[in-house]
Design a protein around this motif. Structure first.
Motif, short mmCIF file in Angstrom:
data_model
loop_
_atom_site.label_atom_id
_atom_site.label_comp_id
_atom_site.label_asym_id
_atom_site.label_seq_id
_atom_site.Cartn_x
_atom_site.Cartn_y
_atom_site.Cartn_z
N ILE A 98 0.89 -1.11 -0.18
CA ILE A 98 0.00 0.11 -0.04
C ILE A 98 0.94 1.07 -0.02
O ILE A 98 0.61 2.36 -0.72
CB ILE A 98 -0.89 -0.03 1.29
N TRP A 99 1.82 1.29 0.84
CA TRP A 99 2.88 2.00 0.97
C TRP A 99 3.57 2.61 -0.63
O TRP A 99 3.52 3.76 -0.97
CB TRP A 99 4.00 2.06 1.74
N ALA A 100 3.97 1.40 -1.03
CA ALA A 100 4.50 1.66 -2.58
C ALA A 100 3.51 2.27 -3.38
O ALA A 100 3.92 2.95 -4.40
CB ALA A 100 4.95 0.19 -2.88
N SER A 101 2.07 1.90 -3.54
CA SER A 101 1.18 2.18 -4.38
C SER A 101 0.92 3.77 -4.25
O SER A 101 0.75 4.35 -5.18
CB SER A 101 -0.01 1.46 -4.23
N LEU A 102 0.96 4.21 -2.87
CA LEU A 102 0.65 5.63 -2.75
C LEU A 102 1.75 6.34 -2.82
O LEU A 102 1.72 7.48 -3.45
CB LEU A 102 0.21 5.85 -1.06
N THR A 157 6.54 -2.81 -9.83
CA THR A 157 6.89 -1.68 -10.36
C THR A 157 6.81 -0.49 -9.41
O THR A 157 7.89 0.19 -9.16
CB THR A 157 6.03 -1.41 -11.63
N ALA A 158 5.86 -0.58 -8.38
CA ALA A 158 5.97 0.67 -7.50
C ALA A 158 6.77 0.19 -6.44
O ALA A 158 7.21 1.13 -5.75
CB ALA A 158 4.53 0.30 -6.78
N ILE A 159 7.25 -1.08 -5.98
CA ILE A 159 8.22 -1.43 -5.25
C ILE A 159 9.45 -0.92 -5.71
O ILE A 159 10.38 -0.12 -4.65
CB ILE A 159 8.09 -3.11 -5.04
N GLY A 160 9.89 -0.98 -6.80
CA GLY A 160 10.97 -0.65 -7.36
C GLY A 160 11.19 0.89 -7.48
O GLY A 160 12.19 1.51 -6.89
N LYS A 161 10.01 1.82 -7.58
CA LYS A 161 10.17 3.19 -7.45
C LYS A 161 10.22 3.42 -5.86
O LYS A 161 11.10 4.38 -5.76
CB LYS A 161 8.84 3.55 -8.20
N LEU A 162 9.72 2.78 -5.13
CA LEU A 162 9.90 3.11 -3.61
C LEU A 162 11.12 2.91 -3.07
O LEU A 162 11.82 3.73 -2.41
CB LEU A 162 8.80 2.13 -2.98
N LYS A 169 16.42 2.56 3.04
CA LYS A 169 15.83 1.61 3.72
C LYS A 169 15.55 0.20 3.07
O LYS A 169 14.95 -0.79 3.56
CB LYS A 169 14.17 2.17 3.78
N LYS A 170 16.45 0.00 1.94
CA LYS A 170 16.48 -1.26 0.98
C LYS A 170 15.28 -1.81 1.15
O LYS A 170 14.92 -2.96 1.31
CB LYS A 170 17.36 -2.06 2.18
N ILE A 171 14.30 -0.94 0.50
CA ILE A 171 12.92 -1.46 0.33
C ILE A 171 12.75 -2.72 -0.48
O ILE A 171 11.94 -3.75 -0.10
CB ILE A 171 12.22 -0.41 -0.37
N LYS A 172 13.38 -3.12 -1.74
CA LYS A 172 13.50 -4.24 -2.26
C LYS A 172 14.03 -5.48 -1.73
O LYS A 172 13.15 -6.31 -1.64
CB LYS A 172 14.28 -3.91 -3.82
N LYS A 226 4.17 4.72 8.65
CA LYS A 226 4.74 6.39 8.63
C LYS A 226 4.73 6.65 7.25
O LYS A 226 4.39 7.69 7.11
CB LYS A 226 5.72 6.17 9.16
N GLY A 227 5.11 5.76 6.31
CA GLY A 227 5.37 6.17 5.13
C GLY A 227 4.08 6.48 4.38
O GLY A 227 3.87 7.37 3.42
N ILE A 228 2.95 5.51 4.83
CA ILE A 228 1.60 5.84 4.19
C ILE A 228 1.10 7.21 4.82
O ILE A 228 0.41 8.00 4.01
CB ILE A 228 0.86 4.64 4.68
#
Length: 400
Positions: A98-102, A157-162, A169-172, A226-228
């Motif tokens: 959800i965070w990545a999408s927003l 795709t959204a995860i990659g952008k985040l 934060k090493k999201i991926k 917090k990101g959301i």
């Protein structure tokens, strides 16, 4: 709350350290209601141009960023309380998605409003909004009602952008770890399953590994929520700048006496006057399943009345959009049994004015739910929500 977590783990032979209990309590207190209220305050302005194209992204942000996140956070809290740390990663992953999408929504809005004269950017944004709201893999496979929904966007795709937006934060990497926790892959899960909780025979390294496993989930859960929260704030600020509510609000208010002149005798008698009526219908147009909002045609025909009616239509539309998939499926089945393009009433919201004994004018609303629709609990609850919001809108308007 701390005692609840402590008792849960003592039953399994282990108590969580105070630092982890405190973290859980802190995460549970993160509130998104202010951001949600800000988004809903802009929605009435998206019923018509020049702000209509922002309606979809605002509705999506509210539903995903607030409604779905709040529910997911509550699920995670309950799983943690029950010591179900092997299942909790599924919820944490959902919240991270959800965070990545927003985050993607925020960047799309920013690009759009920074290029107001670029017609191609506007078209791209509108197409993106349609994919965001209607995109799905399910419908395109089973051809349900031939709705012609666009293909869903790939969350990776959204995860990659985040990940690019927050490299520290090493999201991926962390998202991949969550996926590994969710999948039935043996090496990682076996490390946790093999901990003999019942025997209380914890080696120091194994116990620390277990706590690290929990802290990792809490790290990702906290940063995602917090990101959301930040994304919802930024989305509101961007849309608020574009919409500019103060300058778009109709300032040419009609005088109270003029607006209700034709009803003066009835008002003096104390009889309630129905001035606004908004109806939610299900329709099937050209194979597309949708919802229509019918603003009742009342004797008062002026710009002020139309603007108020448009505002009242927003919570009704939102109530319909928020219905569960199962309910919408039932509505769709009912549509197919009726004549094509013939509206099927679901519920209506009426707004009344009545004069009190002391001469003060009072507003009230009513919700009429069709008999077949009243069998669905979420229709009833959403209709009552729409009624409450309509009353709030009416009470906030200055008729003087």
């Amino acid at each position: 709350m701390k005692d609840g977590f402590k008792n849960s783990h003592e039953k399994s032979g282990m108590s969580l350290p105070p630092s982890i209990l405190k973290r859980i309590e802190t995460i549970n207190l993160i509130d998104l209601s202010t951001e949600a209220d800000n988004l809903t305050s802009l929605m009435p302005f998206c019923l018509y141009d020049p702000c209509a194209e922002l309606g979809s992204v605002l509705a999506y942000s509210y539903k995903m960023g607030y409604l779905k996140t709040v529910e997911a956070k509550a699920c995670s809290f309950n799983l943690m309380k029950m010591d179900f740390w092997l299942s909790n990663p599924m919820i944490v992953r959902q919240i991270m998605e959800i965070w990545a999408s927003l985050y993607e929504v925020e960047k799309k809005i920013l690009k759009y409003i920074n290029n107001p004269e670029n017609s191609q950017e506007r078209e791209n944004f509108i197409n993106y909004s349609k994919t965001l709201v209607h995109g799905t893999r399910y419908f395109t496979e089973i051809k349900f009602g031939d709705p012609n929904f666009p293909k869903a966007r790939n969350i990776l795709t959204a995860i990659g952008k985040l990940d690019k937006g927050f490299p520290e934060k090493k999201i991926k990497r962390n998202y991949d770890i969550l996926c590994e926790m969710c999948h039935p892959n043996f090496p990682f899960i076996s490390l946790m399953v093999n901990l003999d909780i019942q025997s209380k025979a914890f080696g120091e390294n194994l116990q620390q590994t277990y706590f690290n496993f929990i802290n990792l989930q809490l790290d990702l859960l906290e940063s995602s929520i917090k990101g959301i929260k930040t994304c919802l704030y930024n989305i509101f600020e961007l849309c608020n700048k574009k919409i500019d509510p103060e300058n778009n609000r109709d300032k040419r208010l009609t005088k109270f006496e003029e607006l209700f002149y034709d009803y003066s005798e009835d008002l003096l008698k104390g009889d309630p006057i129905k001035l606004f009526s908004i109806r939610a219908d299900a329709v099937n147009e050209s194979g597309r399943i949708g919802i229509s909002i019918d603003i009742g045609k009342l004797p008062i025909d002026n710009e002020f009345h139309r603007n108020v009616s448009q505002q009242l239509a927003q919570p009704v539309k939102f109530a319909i959009d928020s219905l569960s998939y199962d309910t919408k499926l039932a509505i769709s089945s009912k549509i197919n049994k009726f004549q094509k393009n013939k509206p099927i009433p679901i519920f209506s919201i009426d707004v009344f004015l009545v004069m009190d004994d002391d001469g003060k004018s009072l507003w009230y609303t009513s919700a009429f739910i069709d008999k077949w629709a009243s069998k669905f609990e979420d229709i009833v609850q959403n209709a009552l929500y729409a009624r409450e919001k309509c009353l709030e809108i009416i009470c906030s308007i200055d008729f003087s």
